[in-house]
Scaffold this motif. Structure first.
Motif, PDB file in Angstrom:
ATOM      1  N   VAL A  30      13.422   1.972 -15.154  1.00 54.29           N
ATOM      2  CA  VAL A  30      12.851   0.927 -15.935  1.00 54.29           C
ATOM      3  C   VAL A  30      11.720   0.691 -15.711  1.00 54.29           C
ATOM      4  O   VAL A  30      10.715  -0.143 -16.218  1.00 54.29           O
ATOM      5  N   VAL A  31      10.805   1.611 -14.705  1.00 53.69           N
ATOM      6  CA  VAL A  31       9.295   1.615 -14.478  1.00 53.69           C
ATOM      7  C   VAL A  31       8.882   3.122 -15.114  1.00 53.69           C
ATOM      8  O   VAL A  31       9.740   4.193 -15.025  1.00 53.69           O
ATOM      9  N   CYS A  32       7.607   3.085 -15.436  1.00 55.05           N
ATOM     10  CA  CYS A  32       7.073   4.334 -15.765  1.00 55.05           C
ATOM     11  C   CYS A  32       5.721   4.246 -16.008  1.00 55.05           C
ATOM     12  O   CYS A  32       5.198   3.020 -15.957  1.00 55.05           O
ATOM     13  N   LEU A  41       0.849  -1.239  -0.024  1.00 63.18           N
ATOM     14  CA  LEU A  41       0.040  -0.115   0.062  1.00 63.18           C
ATOM     15  C   LEU A  41       0.876   1.210  -0.086  1.00 63.18           C
ATOM     16  O   LEU A  41       1.814   1.421   0.891  1.00 63.18           O
ATOM     17  N   ARG A  42       0.565   1.969  -0.984  1.00 68.37           N
ATOM     18  CA  ARG A  42       1.359   3.149  -0.997  1.00 68.37           C
ATOM     19  C   ARG A  42       0.452   4.272  -0.831  1.00 68.37           C
ATOM     20  O   ARG A  42      -0.808   4.592  -1.057  1.00 68.37           O
ATOM     21  N   PRO A  43       1.033   5.452  -0.063  1.00 71.10           N
ATOM     22  CA  PRO A  43       0.062   6.848   0.199  1.00 71.10           C
ATOM     23  C   PRO A  43      -0.190   7.684  -1.122  1.00 71.10           C
ATOM     24  O   PRO A  43      -0.166   8.778  -0.975  1.00 71.10           O
ATOM     25  N   ALA A 100       7.049   9.066 -13.689  1.00 68.52           N
ATOM     26  CA  ALA A 100       8.189   8.351 -13.359  1.00 68.52           C
ATOM     27  C   ALA A 100       7.743   6.940 -12.767  1.00 68.52           C
ATOM     28  O   ALA A 100       8.318   6.075 -12.969  1.00 68.52           O
ATOM     29  N   CYS A 101       6.442   6.889 -12.562  1.00 70.81           N
ATOM     30  CA  CYS A 101       6.198   5.434 -11.656  1.00 70.81           C
ATOM     31  C   CYS A 101       4.511   5.607 -11.441  1.00 70.81           C
ATOM     32  O   CYS A 101       4.064   6.732 -11.165  1.00 70.81           O
ATOM     33  N   PRO A 102       3.881   4.684 -11.482  1.00 75.25           N
ATOM     34  CA  PRO A 102       2.336   4.644 -11.363  1.00 75.25           C
ATOM     35  C   PRO A 102       1.939   5.104  -9.874  1.00 75.25           C
ATOM     36  O   PRO A 102       0.754   5.723  -9.881  1.00 75.25           O
ATOM     37  N   PHE A 103       2.863   5.021  -9.188  1.00 76.31           N
ATOM     38  CA  PHE A 103       2.420   5.424  -7.690  1.00 76.31           C
ATOM     39  C   PHE A 103       3.108   6.970  -7.651  1.00 76.31           C
ATOM     40  O   PHE A 103       2.767   7.679  -6.374  1.00 76.31           O
ATOM     41  N   ALA A 104       3.419   7.624  -8.505  1.00 75.27           N
ATOM     42  CA  ALA A 104       3.988   8.978  -8.449  1.00 75.27           C
ATOM     43  C   ALA A 104       3.025  10.207  -9.344  1.00 75.27           C
ATOM     44  O   ALA A 104       3.748  10.641 -10.119  1.00 75.27           O
ATOM     45  N   LEU A 164      15.332  -2.276  -6.056  1.00 76.32           N
ATOM     46  CA  LEU A 164      15.514  -0.882  -6.347  1.00 76.32           C
ATOM     47  C   LEU A 164      14.603  -0.190  -6.726  1.00 76.32           C
ATOM     48  O   LEU A 164      13.599  -0.741  -7.092  1.00 76.32           O
ATOM     49  N   CYS A 165      14.621   1.215  -6.558  1.00 74.92           N
ATOM     50  CA  CYS A 165      13.450   1.959  -6.937  1.00 74.92           C
ATOM     51  C   CYS A 165      13.686   2.138  -8.545  1.00 74.92           C
ATOM     52  O   CYS A 165      14.636   2.692  -8.818  1.00 74.92           O
ATOM     53  N   GLY A 166      12.610   1.712  -9.181  1.00 76.57           N
ATOM     54  CA  GLY A 166      12.941   1.655 -10.840  1.00 76.57           C
ATOM     55  C   GLY A 166      12.465   3.031 -11.365  1.00 76.57           C
ATOM     56  O   GLY A 166      12.534   2.996 -12.750  1.00 76.57           O
ATOM     57  N   ALA A 167      11.918   3.919 -10.779  1.00 71.85           N
ATOM     58  CA  ALA A 167      11.110   5.228 -11.184  1.00 71.85           C
ATOM     59  C   ALA A 167      12.012   5.758 -12.035  1.00 71.85           C
ATOM     60  O   ALA A 167      13.017   6.224 -11.996  1.00 71.85           O
ATOM     61  N   GLY A 168      11.546   5.949 -13.472  1.00 72.23           N
ATOM     62  CA  GLY A 168      11.982   6.670 -14.408  1.00 72.23           C
ATOM     63  C   GLY A 168      13.319   5.750 -15.247  1.00 72.23           C
ATOM     64  O   GLY A 168      14.085   6.329 -16.056  1.00 72.23           O
ATOM     65  N   GLY A 204      14.135   2.787   0.388  1.00 70.27           N
ATOM     66  CA  GLY A 204      12.684   2.578   0.364  1.00 70.27           C
ATOM     67  C   GLY A 204      11.958   3.301  -0.825  1.00 70.27           C
ATOM     68  O   GLY A 204      12.668   3.486  -1.689  1.00 70.27           O
ATOM     69  N   CYS A 205      10.754   3.351  -0.600  1.00 77.24           N
ATOM     70  CA  CYS A 205      10.045   3.736  -1.884  1.00 77.24           C
ATOM     71  C   CYS A 205       9.915   5.427  -1.939  1.00 77.24           C
ATOM     72  O   CYS A 205       9.477   5.947  -1.103  1.00 77.24           O
ATOM     73  N   MET A 206      10.265   6.046  -3.287  1.00 78.22           N
ATOM     74  CA  MET A 206      10.430   7.409  -3.578  1.00 78.22           C
ATOM     75  C   MET A 206       8.947   7.835  -3.249  1.00 78.22           C
ATOM     76  O   MET A 206       8.670   9.155  -2.669  1.00 78.22           O
ATOM     77  N   ALA A 207       7.815   7.223  -3.787  1.00 77.11           N
ATOM     78  CA  ALA A 207       6.662   7.652  -3.870  1.00 77.11           C
ATOM     79  C   ALA A 207       6.018   7.949  -2.426  1.00 77.11           C
ATOM     80  O   ALA A 207       5.306   8.450  -2.075  1.00 77.11           O
ATOM     81  N   ALA A 208       6.496   6.791  -1.553  1.00 78.28           N
ATOM     82  CA  ALA A 208       5.940   6.695  -0.213  1.00 78.28           C
ATOM     83  C   ALA A 208       6.597   7.838   0.465  1.00 78.28           C
ATOM     84  O   ALA A 208       5.769   8.542   1.302  1.00 78.28           O
ATOM     85  N   PHE A 268       8.289  -4.878  -1.968  1.00 74.29           N
ATOM     86  CA  PHE A 268       8.589  -4.802  -0.461  1.00 74.29           C
ATOM     87  C   PHE A 268      10.076  -4.926  -0.109  1.00 74.29           C
ATOM     88  O   PHE A 268      10.556  -5.196   0.777  1.00 74.29           O
ATOM     89  N   PHE A 269      10.909  -4.298  -0.976  1.00 74.05           N
ATOM     90  CA  PHE A 269      12.330  -4.182  -0.794  1.00 74.05           C
ATOM     91  C   PHE A 269      12.705  -3.507   0.483  1.00 74.05           C
ATOM     92  O   PHE A 269      13.765  -3.687   1.208  1.00 74.05           O
ATOM     93  N   HIS A 270      12.035  -2.560   0.906  1.00 72.31           N
ATOM     94  CA  HIS A 270      12.262  -1.806   2.442  1.00 72.31           C
ATOM     95  C   HIS A 270      12.312  -2.902   3.465  1.00 72.31           C
ATOM     96  O   HIS A 270      12.892  -2.568   4.453  1.00 72.31           O
TER      97      HIS A 270
HETATM   98  S1  SF4 Z   1       8.788   5.104  -6.343  1.00 73.24           S
HETATM   99 FE1  SF4 Z   1       8.430   3.325  -5.155  1.00 73.24          FE
HETATM  100  S2  SF4 Z   1       6.632   2.222  -6.241  1.00 73.24           S
HETATM  101 FE2  SF4 Z   1       7.582   3.747  -7.552  1.00 73.24          FE
HETATM  102  S3  SF4 Z   1       9.452   2.680  -8.727  1.00 73.24           S
HETATM  103 FE3  SF4 Z   1      10.253   3.450  -6.899  1.00 73.24          FE
HETATM  104  S4  SF4 Z   1      10.185   2.048  -5.070  1.00 73.24           S
HETATM  105 FE4  SF4 Z   1       8.895   1.386  -6.837  1.00 73.24          FE
END
Ligand code: SF4
Ligand code: SF4
Length: 393
Positions: free
Chosen positions: A250-252, A188-190, A262-266, A244-248, A316-320, A228-230
């Motif tokens: 390997v993830v977008c 769960l992300r905020p 950069a990320c679905p949670f951002a 790792l945080c893949g935002a931007g 941990g997670c940038m978006a969180a 859950f890598f945190h």
């Molecule tokens: S911001 Fe959080 S959810 Fe998005 S890629 Fe980074 S670690 Fe994963």
């Protein structure tokens, strides 16, 4: 160079591209990461979606995670799915199950390179429906039955871990086993409406330990979306994943109006890299955006670098961090070593830029167009809540 080091510097094409096709949704889950509900009139047209798929084919993006909103409420959803598959872009789509009839399940079973993920957030109707709305467990369960009956093997059952369902991990696994499906547990992300319920719903420190232990003991074959890598700071057995945080890198995310984040949670202007309708399209955004170039630089761990668990947890997670108002180079709000600055409810924090939540909803008993009893569900106030081209015909 290790593979993960390549990933840190970004790739020519994303390996985890999420594409939200619409903000329209028949449900109103309390933790929805994209604050979905109402269709946005600026959503990409069928032709625009097809040209994005053409680009993905040119970029050799092998598959795309389609979500929403509820993607299947787009009337062109199944056409777009087949268009993607015909253009060598595999599709994994997430759905609450509302349109997964027996016929659609058979169609999925007969199509290569399509995977489906049914979302539930409780192993019982009581726990699930408290978050996802009345009748949503029954809808999802029927969709799973339809998929299993049609012979769709290994479809995914996706669960966001909350304070109320951590105790049900064995039951989720049992449901997946019953249907020959694969369980996917995510964090769960905020983000989106999740920010409003994060304080009530995010797992306690003790529950985070339970999630970690359960994944270490029973997690073989359970997917986690690398979310859950945190928790790796809790022990010496890392949870499988890139960690790792893949935002931007390997993830977008491509959102329904074509904005690329950069990320679905951002979903916030801070993480907006461009739009697929800009000159050069998605490829140019992915390869040349300043934001992505910045995210692909070596990151500093800030206050985390002195932590002995930094290599395992990466802060941990940038978006969180962002949506709880914490510094991006500091500890995650759920830091398992207790090093996060406490986040009190109601403190100043960045608010999501986009909110497509329905303002008022009525609950009635309706038929979902599937065999079986009528069930209570949220009824859209306006046609455009579920029909992406309502009013545009
Ligand atoms: S911001 Fe959080 S959810 Fe998005 S890629 Fe980074 S670690 Fe994963
Ligand atoms: S201080 Fe940072 S690196 Fe250490 S456990 Fe907490 S979030 Fe992870």
């Amino acid at each position: 160079m290790k593979l993960v080091e390549h990933f840190k510097h970004g790739l020519d094409a994303p390996i985890c591209l999420t594409w939200e096709l619409t903000y329209a949704c028949n449900l109103a889950c309390s933790h929805c990461l994209s604050s979905s509900g109402r269709r946005d009139p600026r959503e990409l047209t069928t032709a625009q979606c097809q040209s994005v798929i053409d680009e993905l084919q040119r970029m050799q993006v092998f598959y795309v995670n389609i979500g929403g909103g509820e993607p299947t409420v787009r009337q062109d959803f199944w056409d777009l799915l087949h268009y993607a598959v015909d253009h060598q872009v595999g599709v994994k789509f997430s759905t609450n199950g509302v349109r997964i009839t027996r016929e659609r399940a058979e169609q999925i079973a007969a199509t290569d390179y399509v995977d489906v993920q049914i979302s539930i957030d409780g192993a019982t109707a009581e726990v699930n429906d408290a978050v996802r709305g009345p009748g949503s467990f029954a809808t999802a369960y029927r969709a799973m039955e339809n998929l299993a009956t049609a012979g769709v093997e290994g479809f995914k059952i996706s669960v966001v871990m909350t304070r109320d369902n951590v105790g049900q991990m064995d039951e989720f696994k049992a449901i997946a086993d019953r249907f020959g499906a694969q369980l996917r547990l995510t964090r769960l992300r905020p983000s989106g409406r999740g920010a409003d319920v994060w304080h009530e719903l995010h797992p306690t420190a003790e529950q985070q330990r339970s999630i970690y232990d359960w994944l270490v003991d029973h997690g073989e074959g359970v997917l986690t979306g690398d979310s859950f890598f945190h928790l790796n700071a809790l022990g010496s057995s890392p949870i499988p994943g890139l960690n790792l945080c893949g935002a931007g890198r390997v993830v977008c995310l491509i959102d329904p109006v074509g904005d690329v984040y950069a990320c679905p949670f951002a979903i916030h202007d801070e993480f907006l890299a461009g739009n697929v309708r800009d000159p050069g399209g998605f490829e140019s955004v992915w390869r040349t955006s300043e934001l992505f170039a910045e995210l692909r630089q070596p990151q500093t761990g800030g206050a985390c670098t002195s932590c002995s668990a930094y290599d395992a947890c990466q802060g941990g997670c940038m978006a969180a961090k962002f949506f709880t108002g914490l510094p991006l180079d500091g500890p995650d709000p759920e830091c398992v070593r207790g090093n996060a600055v406490p986040v009190a409810p109601g403190i100043d924090r960045p608010m999501p830029d986009k909110d497509h939540s329905r303002k008022s909803r009525s609950r009635r008993t309706v038929s979902l167009g599937m065999p079986g009893p009528k069930i209570p569900m949220t009824v859209p106030d306006r046609a455009c809540n579920t029909d992406p081209i309502a009013g545009l015909r």
